[in-house]
Design a protein around this motif. Structure first.
Motif, PDB file in Angstrom:
ATOM      1  N   ALA A  50       7.436   7.801   4.924  1.00  0.00           N
ATOM      2  CA  ALA A  50       6.204   7.272   4.787  1.00  0.00           C
ATOM      3  C   ALA A  50       5.404   8.797   4.795  1.00  0.00           C
ATOM      4  O   ALA A  50       4.318   8.305   3.982  1.00  0.00           O
ATOM      5  N   SER A  51       5.573   9.803   5.274  1.00  0.00           N
ATOM      6  CA  SER A  51       4.777  10.893   4.984  1.00  0.00           C
ATOM      7  C   SER A  51       4.787  11.318   3.602  1.00  0.00           C
ATOM      8  O   SER A  51       3.741  11.738   2.941  1.00  0.00           O
ATOM      9  N   LEU A  52       5.991  11.361   2.993  1.00  0.00           N
ATOM     10  CA  LEU A  52       5.917  11.571   1.303  1.00  0.00           C
ATOM     11  C   LEU A  52       4.991  10.874   0.618  1.00  0.00           C
ATOM     12  O   LEU A  52       4.356  10.888  -0.346  1.00  0.00           O
ATOM     13  N   VAL A  53       5.232   9.521   1.012  1.00  0.00           N
ATOM     14  CA  VAL A  53       4.512   8.241   0.388  1.00  0.00           C
ATOM     15  C   VAL A  53       2.792   8.559   0.625  1.00  0.00           C
ATOM     16  O   VAL A  53       2.006   8.528  -0.473  1.00  0.00           O
ATOM     17  N   ARG A  54       2.504   8.853   1.642  1.00  0.00           N
ATOM     18  CA  ARG A  54       1.147   9.042   1.882  1.00  0.00           C
ATOM     19  C   ARG A  54       0.637  10.248   0.977  1.00  0.00           C
ATOM     20  O   ARG A  54      -0.458  10.349   0.595  1.00  0.00           O
ATOM     21  N   GLU A  55       1.474  11.217   0.939  1.00  0.00           N
ATOM     22  CA  GLU A  55       1.033  12.677   0.136  1.00  0.00           C
ATOM     23  C   GLU A  55       0.913  12.382  -1.174  1.00  0.00           C
ATOM     24  O   GLU A  55      -0.040  12.779  -1.857  1.00  0.00           O
ATOM     25  N   VAL A  56       1.770  11.373  -1.764  1.00  0.00           N
ATOM     26  CA  VAL A  56       2.090  11.021  -3.198  1.00  0.00           C
ATOM     27  C   VAL A  56       0.812  10.029  -3.658  1.00  0.00           C
ATOM     28  O   VAL A  56       0.226  10.349  -4.569  1.00  0.00           O
ATOM     29  N   SER A  57       0.661   9.027  -2.848  1.00  0.00           N
ATOM     30  CA  SER A  57      -0.362   7.957  -3.212  1.00  0.00           C
ATOM     31  C   SER A  57      -1.798   8.472  -2.873  1.00  0.00           C
ATOM     32  O   SER A  57      -2.736   7.939  -4.074  1.00  0.00           O
ATOM     33  N   HIS A  58      -2.126   9.339  -2.073  1.00  0.00           N
ATOM     34  CA  HIS A  58      -3.541   9.482  -1.929  1.00  0.00           C
ATOM     35  C   HIS A  58      -4.456   8.481  -1.816  1.00  0.00           C
ATOM     36  O   HIS A  58      -5.480   8.397  -2.410  1.00  0.00           O
ATOM     37  N   GLY A  59      -4.212   7.266  -1.355  1.00  0.00           N
ATOM     38  CA  GLY A  59      -5.176   6.143  -1.484  1.00  0.00           C
ATOM     39  C   GLY A  59      -4.980   5.304  -2.782  1.00  0.00           C
ATOM     40  O   GLY A  59      -5.826   4.545  -2.814  1.00  0.00           O
ATOM     41  N   ASN A  60      -4.370   5.713  -3.813  1.00  0.00           N
ATOM     42  CA  ASN A  60      -4.434   5.187  -5.069  1.00  0.00           C
ATOM     43  C   ASN A  60      -3.145   4.343  -5.160  1.00  0.00           C
ATOM     44  O   ASN A  60      -1.909   4.687  -5.666  1.00  0.00           O
ATOM     45  N   PRO A  61      -3.207   2.969  -4.979  1.00  0.00           N
ATOM     46  CA  PRO A  61      -2.221   2.109  -5.107  1.00  0.00           C
ATOM     47  C   PRO A  61      -1.351   2.026  -6.519  1.00  0.00           C
ATOM     48  O   PRO A  61      -2.044   2.248  -7.286  1.00  0.00           O
ATOM     49  N   ARG A  62      -0.221   1.858  -6.504  1.00  0.00           N
ATOM     50  CA  ARG A  62       0.648   1.737  -7.803  1.00  0.00           C
ATOM     51  C   ARG A  62       1.574   0.692  -7.742  1.00  0.00           C
ATOM     52  O   ARG A  62       2.515   0.807  -6.592  1.00  0.00           O
ATOM     53  N   LEU A  63       1.656  -0.283  -8.425  1.00  0.00           N
ATOM     54  CA  LEU A  63       2.379  -1.404  -8.478  1.00  0.00           C
ATOM     55  C   LEU A  63       2.722  -1.808  -9.893  1.00  0.00           C
ATOM     56  O   LEU A  63       1.920  -1.797 -10.638  1.00  0.00           O
ATOM     57  N   LEU A  64       3.976  -2.035 -10.156  1.00  0.00           N
ATOM     58  CA  LEU A  64       4.649  -2.243 -11.348  1.00  0.00           C
ATOM     59  C   LEU A  64       5.283  -3.516 -11.570  1.00  0.00           C
ATOM     60  O   LEU A  64       5.841  -3.851 -10.514  1.00  0.00           O
ATOM     61  N   ASP A 100       0.891  -1.149  -0.005  1.00  0.00           N
ATOM     62  CA  ASP A 100       0.092   0.002   0.051  1.00  0.00           C
ATOM     63  C   ASP A 100       0.911   1.119  -0.243  1.00  0.00           C
ATOM     64  O   ASP A 100       1.800   1.614   0.880  1.00  0.00           O
ATOM     65  N   GLY A 101       1.063   2.064  -1.045  1.00  0.00           N
ATOM     66  CA  GLY A 101       1.925   3.305  -1.068  1.00  0.00           C
ATOM     67  C   GLY A 101       2.268   3.611  -2.677  1.00  0.00           C
ATOM     68  O   GLY A 101       1.055   3.620  -3.485  1.00  0.00           O
ATOM     69  N   CYS A 102       3.314   3.716  -3.100  1.00  0.00           N
ATOM     70  CA  CYS A 102       3.629   4.331  -4.417  1.00  0.00           C
ATOM     71  C   CYS A 102       5.020   3.545  -4.770  1.00  0.00           C
ATOM     72  O   CYS A 102       5.512   3.334  -3.905  1.00  0.00           O
ATOM     73  N   ASP A 103       5.311   3.746  -6.046  1.00  0.00           N
ATOM     74  CA  ASP A 103       6.788   3.509  -6.320  1.00  0.00           C
ATOM     75  C   ASP A 103       7.517   4.629  -6.352  1.00  0.00           C
ATOM     76  O   ASP A 103       7.066   5.919  -6.169  1.00  0.00           O
ATOM     77  N   LEU A 104       8.803   4.450  -6.285  1.00  0.00           N
ATOM     78  CA  LEU A 104       9.865   5.506  -6.254  1.00  0.00           C
ATOM     79  C   LEU A 104       9.824   6.440  -7.549  1.00  0.00           C
ATOM     80  O   LEU A 104       9.998   7.713  -7.365  1.00  0.00           O
ATOM     81  N   ALA A 105       9.522   6.055  -8.585  1.00  0.00           N
ATOM     82  CA  ALA A 105       9.434   6.856  -9.721  1.00  0.00           C
ATOM     83  C   ALA A 105       8.210   7.980  -9.399  1.00  0.00           C
ATOM     84  O   ALA A 105       8.350   8.848  -9.899  1.00  0.00           O
ATOM     85  N   ALA A 106       6.998   7.590  -8.852  1.00  0.00           N
ATOM     86  CA  ALA A 106       6.002   8.415  -8.624  1.00  0.00           C
ATOM     87  C   ALA A 106       6.313   9.333  -7.584  1.00  0.00           C
ATOM     88  O   ALA A 106       6.143  10.589  -7.717  1.00  0.00           O
ATOM     89  N   LEU A 107       7.205   8.815  -6.599  1.00  0.00           N
ATOM     90  CA  LEU A 107       7.717  10.020  -5.451  1.00  0.00           C
ATOM     91  C   LEU A 107       8.574  10.820  -6.070  1.00  0.00           C
ATOM     92  O   LEU A 107       8.573  12.107  -5.670  1.00  0.00           O
ATOM     93  N   LEU A 108       9.280  10.329  -7.095  1.00  0.00           N
ATOM     94  CA  LEU A 108      10.376  11.496  -7.494  1.00  0.00           C
ATOM     95  C   LEU A 108       9.749  12.193  -8.624  1.00  0.00           C
ATOM     96  O   LEU A 108      10.612  13.166  -9.347  1.00  0.00           O
ATOM     97  N   GLY A 109       8.548  12.068  -9.252  1.00  0.00           N
ATOM     98  CA  GLY A 109       7.770  12.769  -9.986  1.00  0.00           C
ATOM     99  C   GLY A 109       8.110  12.736 -11.583  1.00  0.00           C
ATOM    100  O   GLY A 109       8.025  13.323 -12.464  1.00  0.00           O
TER     101      GLY A 109
END
Length: 319
Positions: free
Chosen positions: A305-319, A96-105
């Motif tokens: 963890a705070s950054l991940v929650r900010e980026v993911s907004h509850g929308n999971p990303r898995l690749l 439950d979160g995001c990938d690093l590519a999404a976090l880095l924009g």
């Protein structure tokens, strides 16, 4: 293809994927409460035929075998696999979160950096995973002794680094991996993401190695610290040209404000000569632990963890 269940797992909804050959679904076990949050991801290979599909199937079988054998908190665990109506599938942990590519924009086209402390924390977690897979041993029936399987990830890229909402870091997608279990006729020498591929692999002077995995790690580290793509160009040919010509000593490639030890990690592992990089992931892990930035690991995990929650907004990303 409309599937509602695979084995004892009910598919809830599809997840985004960059692959045209695979599909990903959030899933829950049939015994889980209907209202409970999905706790699994199902990866399935679309049906096909011909030599290309045979390669994909062999690589997927190899990935299933590796994930079933691995046992590490930084690797998504395999919970089962099977075949239904010609569809080969694998059930894995849901992150439950995001990938690093999404976090880095990277997906938004507006890359951003993270703090040095977060970058070192993420690298430390990944280096520990690499140490596990690079030194993974299996019993050799010929000698009745354990021997290294020779596992290489070959696709160290931000889209394959999964970040949870609690700040955990996992290395996913072993479809490009190499090991003694992969039949050589199904090995794709150029497996991986071009922008994170070591120069010796691109020009063909040396095959994939521990050092080429470490080069990919160093590119990811550079991008986290710099807030820019390292090698991304208009097309793969220009990207490959940029990698081959890359010189970490050039002023535009330098990173300001790093401790001497962290700067050395970046410089050595982005060297065009694999012989000048670290010899093993454990050496990288040791060096990272010695950096001043590593002393803030607990705080870095919380900030991540705070950054991940900010980026993911509850929308999971898995690749």
């Amino acid at each position: 293809m409309e599937l509602q269940s695979l084995g004892t797992y009910r598919l809830v909804r599809p997840l985004a994927t960059r692959s045209a050959s695979f599909r990903l679904y959030l899933a829950r076990h049939e015994d889980d409460p209907e209202a409970g949050a999905p706790t699994y991801v199902v990866k399935l290979l679309l049906p096909g035929s011909g030599s290309d599909h045979a390669h994909l199937l062999a690589q997927f079988e190899h990935e299933i075998k590796l994930l079933t054998a691995f046992n590490h908190p930084g690797i998504p665990a395999a919970h089962g696999d099977g075949l239904k109506d010609g569809v080969r599938f694998l059930v894995m942990d849901y992150v439950d979160g995001c990938d690093l590519a999404a976090l880095l924009g990277h997906d938004s086209g507006t890359p951003r950096a993270v703090s040095r402390e977060i970058a070192v924390y993420v690298m430390g977690q990944l280096a520990d995973v690499l140490h596990h897979i690079h030194t993974f041993e299996v019993l050799d029936p010929a000698t009745n002794k354990f021997a290294e399987l020779g596992v290489l990830h070959r696709d160290l890229s931000p889209s394959n680094v999964l970040l949870s909402r609690t700040g955990n870091v996992l290395l996913a997608d072993y479809n490009s991996a190499l090991s003694g279990w992969l039949p050589r006729e199904h090995d794709m020498a150029q497996a991986g993401t071009t922008a994170y591929m070591a120069p010796e692999r691109i020009v063909g002077t040396a095959p994939a190695s521990v050092q080429s995995d470490l080069f990919g790690m160093a590119v990811v580290l550079w991008e986290m610290l710099k807030g820019q793509r390292c090698f991304k160009a208009e097309d793969d040919l220009k990207t490959m040209d940029a990698i081959v010509k890359f010189d970490i000593s050039h002023a535009s490639r330098r990173l300001a404000g790093l401790s001497a030890k962290l700067g050395d990690i970046v410089r050595k592992n982005l060297d065009r000569d694999p012989a000048r990089r670290y010899s093993a992931a454990y050496q990288l892990l040791q060096r990272l632990a010695q950096t001043p930035e590593a002393t803030a690991a607990e705080r870095a995990q919380s900030e991540l963890a705070s950054l991940v929650r900010e980026v993911s907004h509850g929308n999971p990303r898995l690749l």
